[in-house]
Design an enzyme around this catalytic site. Structure first.
Site, PDB file in Angstrom:
ATOM      1  N   ASP A 280       0.875  -1.169   0.000  1.00 45.31           N
ATOM      2  CA  ASP A 280       0.000   0.000   0.000  1.00 45.31           C
ATOM      3  C   ASP A 280       0.915   1.222   0.000  1.00 45.31           C
ATOM      4  OD1 ASP A 280      -1.667   2.120   0.607  1.00 45.31           O
ATOM      5  OD2 ASP A 280      -2.307   1.333   2.556  1.00 45.31           O
TER       6      ASP A 280
ATOM      7  N   LYS B  64       3.109  11.380  -3.542  1.00 45.91           N
ATOM      8  CA  LYS B  64       2.019  10.743  -4.288  1.00 45.91           C
ATOM      9  C   LYS B  64       1.033  11.771  -4.835  1.00 45.91           C
ATOM     10  CE  LYS B  64      -1.503   7.182  -3.484  1.00 45.91           C
ATOM     11  NZ  LYS B  64      -1.878   6.115  -2.546  1.00 45.91           N
TER      12      LYS B  64
ATOM     13  N   GLU C 141      -7.090   0.566  -4.188  1.00 44.92           N
ATOM     14  CA  GLU C 141      -7.043   0.440  -2.729  1.00 44.92           C
ATOM     15  C   GLU C 141      -8.369  -0.061  -2.140  1.00 44.92           C
ATOM     16  OE1 GLU C 141      -5.618   4.322  -1.671  1.00 44.92           O
ATOM     17  OE2 GLU C 141      -3.664   3.916  -2.576  1.00 44.92           O
TER      18      GLU C 141
ATOM     19  N   ASP D 137     -12.673   5.532   2.202  1.00 49.31           N
ATOM     20  CA  ASP D 137     -11.243   5.575   2.513  1.00 49.31           C
ATOM     21  C   ASP D 137     -10.770   7.019   2.597  1.00 49.31           C
ATOM     22  OD1 ASP D 137      -8.503   5.489   2.631  1.00 49.31           O
ATOM     23  OD2 ASP D 137      -8.224   4.149   0.931  1.00 49.31           O
TER      24      ASP D 137
HETATM   25  P1  ADP Z   1      -2.548   7.279   3.364  1.00 43.63           P
HETATM   26  O1  ADP Z   1      -3.204   6.058   2.877  1.00 43.63           O
HETATM   27  O2  ADP Z   1      -3.024   8.518   2.706  1.00 43.63           O
HETATM   28  O3  ADP Z   1      -1.072   7.213   3.387  1.00 43.63           O
HETATM   29  P2  ADP Z   1      -3.387   6.598   6.062  1.00 43.63           P
HETATM   30  O4  ADP Z   1      -4.535   5.752   5.764  1.00 43.63           O
HETATM   31  O5  ADP Z   1      -2.223   5.975   6.736  1.00 43.63           O
HETATM   32  O6  ADP Z   1      -2.931   7.488   4.871  1.00 43.63           O
HETATM   33  O7  ADP Z   1      -3.910   7.799   6.943  1.00 43.63           O
HETATM   34  C1  ADP Z   1      -3.094   8.840   7.286  1.00 43.63           C
HETATM   35  C2  ADP Z   1      -3.935   9.943   7.843  1.00 43.63           C
HETATM   36  O8  ADP Z   1      -4.678   9.447   8.957  1.00 43.63           O
HETATM   37  C3  ADP Z   1      -3.101  11.084   8.359  1.00 43.63           C
HETATM   38  O9  ADP Z   1      -3.688  12.310   7.965  1.00 43.63           O
HETATM   39  C4  ADP Z   1      -3.178  10.919   9.860  1.00 43.63           C
HETATM   40  O10 ADP Z   1      -3.050  12.138  10.533  1.00 43.63           O
HETATM   41  C5  ADP Z   1      -4.552  10.349  10.017  1.00 43.63           C
HETATM   42  N1  ADP Z   1      -4.728   9.630  11.279  1.00 43.63           N
HETATM   43  C6  ADP Z   1      -4.081   8.531  11.701  1.00 43.63           C
HETATM   44  N2  ADP Z   1      -4.484   8.170  12.929  1.00 43.63           N
HETATM   45  C7  ADP Z   1      -5.426   9.079  13.281  1.00 43.63           C
HETATM   46  C8  ADP Z   1      -6.241   9.285  14.443  1.00 43.63           C
HETATM   47  N3  ADP Z   1      -6.151   8.468  15.498  1.00 43.63           N
HETATM   48  N4  ADP Z   1      -7.105  10.320  14.455  1.00 43.63           N
HETATM   49  C9  ADP Z   1      -7.185  11.158  13.394  1.00 43.63           C
HETATM   50  N5  ADP Z   1      -6.456  11.030  12.282  1.00 43.63           N
HETATM   51  C10 ADP Z   1      -5.581  10.012  12.229  1.00 43.63           C
HETATM   52 MG    MG Z   2      -4.310   4.689   2.110  1.00 44.07          MG
END
Ligand code: ADP
Ligand code: MG
Length: 511
Positions: free
Chosen positions: A12, A74, A151, A182
């Site tokens: 991912d 990205k 995804e 998502d």
């Molecule tokens: P991506 O797929 O875009 O890389 P993720 O699915 O890992 O991202 O999500 C990342 C986002 O989730 C970030 O903006 C992060 O701040 C937010 N995030 C992660 N944990 C929490 C939480 N407990 N509460 C609010 N936002 C969160």
């Molecule tokens: Mg993601």
């Protein structure tokens, strides 16, 4: 083909965090921790004198060295270069993505040996150009990209596995309609799927490529900065390092507010200390329009699937930002039932990608694949032509959005003048009749047409849109043997030579 020497691997490649998973000997997906022992690797790259740093260390360097740090590359895929130079040099965004992949690959090696091939995921809403850039990133990281998968589809597969749909008796399970919501760090995707036993069928997909948790962070940054300006008369956002620090502090505060009702954001700029009190309620007020945008898009996707919320059996939450309590609350209001939070929102996508890699491995070995996937295209695919009456450039749609893939289409065009010696086909993606409002996928030129072709000679343009959303184009000139295949010139794409140079550069930088 060394298809079976390394296990099925899924990656991912996220905007903010990336995750790598594999199938263990019994076919169960397992996330592989990185060298720091973490499941999530920040998709952040820092260029230092000593070399290239990827992941947590690069993220932590943001408050000191923002100028040399690339975060969220990205988001820039499809552009020729990342918006700012890094360590004095310009990098294409897919090269930065390749660095992230190269770290995941290197860190997985002690667990599973050299990663030779993998399935990589992309947002369903990614256009053809960004899909191709992702495949290129894999190549530059030394990975043979078996396939790219959406995804949300990957997440649904992980969910189906956990629910037991993929067991041999899984076919008995009733048809389910699910919405995959998502909300990641930088992108928002919503997809409506039908799971019928072991068949996964995408009905509609929609999204916003520039909306994610990062926008929530930005709202907090702006709030804090404005308060700072009121107190001290200077804007802390003007200094890149302070901006980097503020972003990090506000992101952390946002996370805390998912657990607790209030917190403080503490930082210092030009010797002026600041301590801002923020509540969950305030964060929700500052960002209500962002959440509303996701609700609107979700509504549209359900409608595009020909369904209503009553027909939706489950809503799956994917992406770290869905941990904000406002998200499930909003979805419960829309759908009338609480969303499913049983799959890990951060790991589901990589694990589903590993399951998909396992499917490809089974297919390759001549075994019956454990499940089947049907996708749709997220954008209409069109060629640009001149409207005969108005002589204006207009798009002619060949494959409308949400068409099940693979799809093929063909269309006849005509040369405009007598004795025309070459023709050019321009391919765009988008919903607008005006090409200027669409994304240019590529152009191809058919040179050396035979002389003396009359005006209005028919030209047959055929598109083959593969299951993974990549495109090939064939052009045939009627009455001649002139035809062309796979010669799409993508405006911002790297050439094969450049890809090989970068591949070597990346291997050397991370050594
Ligand atoms: P991506 O797929 O875009 O890389 P993720 O699915 O890992 O991202 O999500 C990342 C986002 O989730 C970030 O903006 C992060 O701040 C937010 N995030 C992660 N944990 C929490 C939480 N407990 N509460 C609010 N936002 C969160
Ligand atoms: Mg993601």
């Amino acid at each position: 083909m060394a298809r079976n020497s390394c296990p099925a691997v899924g990656i991912d490649l996220g905007t903010t965090y990336s995750v790598i998973a594999r199938l263990d000997a019994s076919g169960r997906p397992q996330t592989i921790p990185n060298a720091e022992g973490d499941i999530l690797t920040p998709s952040v790259v820092q260029f230092t004198e000593g070399g290239v740093v990827v992941g947590k260390a690069a993220l932590e360097a943001m408050p000191r060295d923002m100028a040399n740090v690339a975060e969220s590359p990205k988001r820039e895929l499809g552009q020729r270069v990342y918006p700012k130079p890094l360590g004095g040099r310009r990098y294409p965004p897919e090269v930065l993505e390749a660095f992230v992949l190269a770290k995941l690959r290197a860190d997985a090696a002690p667990h599973i040996g050299p990663v030779e091939h993998a399935v990589i995921t992309v947002p369903a809403y990614f256009d053809e150009v960004r899909r191709k850039a992702t495949i290129d990133a894999g190549y530059m990281a030394g990975i043979d990209v078996w396939d790219i998968v959406n995804e949300p589809t990957a997440a649904a597969i992980a969910f189906g596995f956990r629910e037991g749909f993929l067991r041999p008796d899984g076919t008995a399970v009733e048809t389910q309609h699910i919405v995959i919501y998502d909300l990641g760090g930088g992108t928002f995707d919503v997809t409506v799927m039908r799971i019928k036993g072991r068949q996964f069928e995408v009905l509609a997909t929609d999204g916003d490529m520039r909306l994610g948790g990062r926008d929530w962070d930005q709202r907090l940054v702006d709030y804090v900065a404005e308060e700072f300006i009121r107190t001290y008369g200077v804007d802390p956002r003007e200094d890149p390092n302070t901006f980097g620090l503020l972003l990090r502090e506000c992101e952390a505060a946002k996370r805390r507010l998912s657990q607790q009702e209030e917190t403080h954001i503490v930082f210092e700029y030009e010797g002026c200390p600041n301590r801002t009190h923020v509540t969950r309620r305030l964060l929700e007020d500052l960002t209500s329009d962002l959440l509303e945008r996701t609700a609107f898009t979700a509504q549209q996707a359900v409608e595009a699937a020909g369904l209503t919320w009553q027909a939706i059996d489950r809503v799956l939450l994917i992406g770290g930002a869905t941990r904000m309590p406002a998200v499930p609350r909003m979805l419960q209001k829309l759908c009338g039932r609480p969303p499913d939070q049983t799959v890990s929102p951060e790991e589901a996508v990589a694990q589903g990608a590993a399951l998909h890699a396992g499917l490809l491995q089974a297919r390759h070995a001549g075994r019956v694949p454990p499940f089947e996937v049907r996708n749709v295209n997220a954008h209409s695919l069109a060629v640009v032509g001149l409207e005969p009456k108005t002589r204006q450039r207009r798009t002619a749609v060949l494959i409308p959005r949400n068409t099940p893939l693979p799809a093929s289409a063909r269309r006849l065009f005509r040369t405009s003048k007598a004795n025309q010696r070459s023709i050019r086909v321009e391919i765009v993606e988008g919903e607008s009749p005006s090409p200027a409002d669409c994304i240019l996928v590529g152009k191809c030129t058919v040179p050396n047409l035979p002389p003396n072709l009359p005006a209005q000679t028919p030209i047959d343009v055929a598109f083959d849109y593969a299951e993974n959303g990549t495109l090939s184009v064939r052009v045939q000139v009627a009455g001649t043997n002139v035809h062309l295949e796979h010669q799409l010139v993508r405006p911002n794409s790297l050439t094969p030579e450049q890809l090989d140079q970068w591949r070597q550069f990346i291997a050397e930088s991370l050594r």
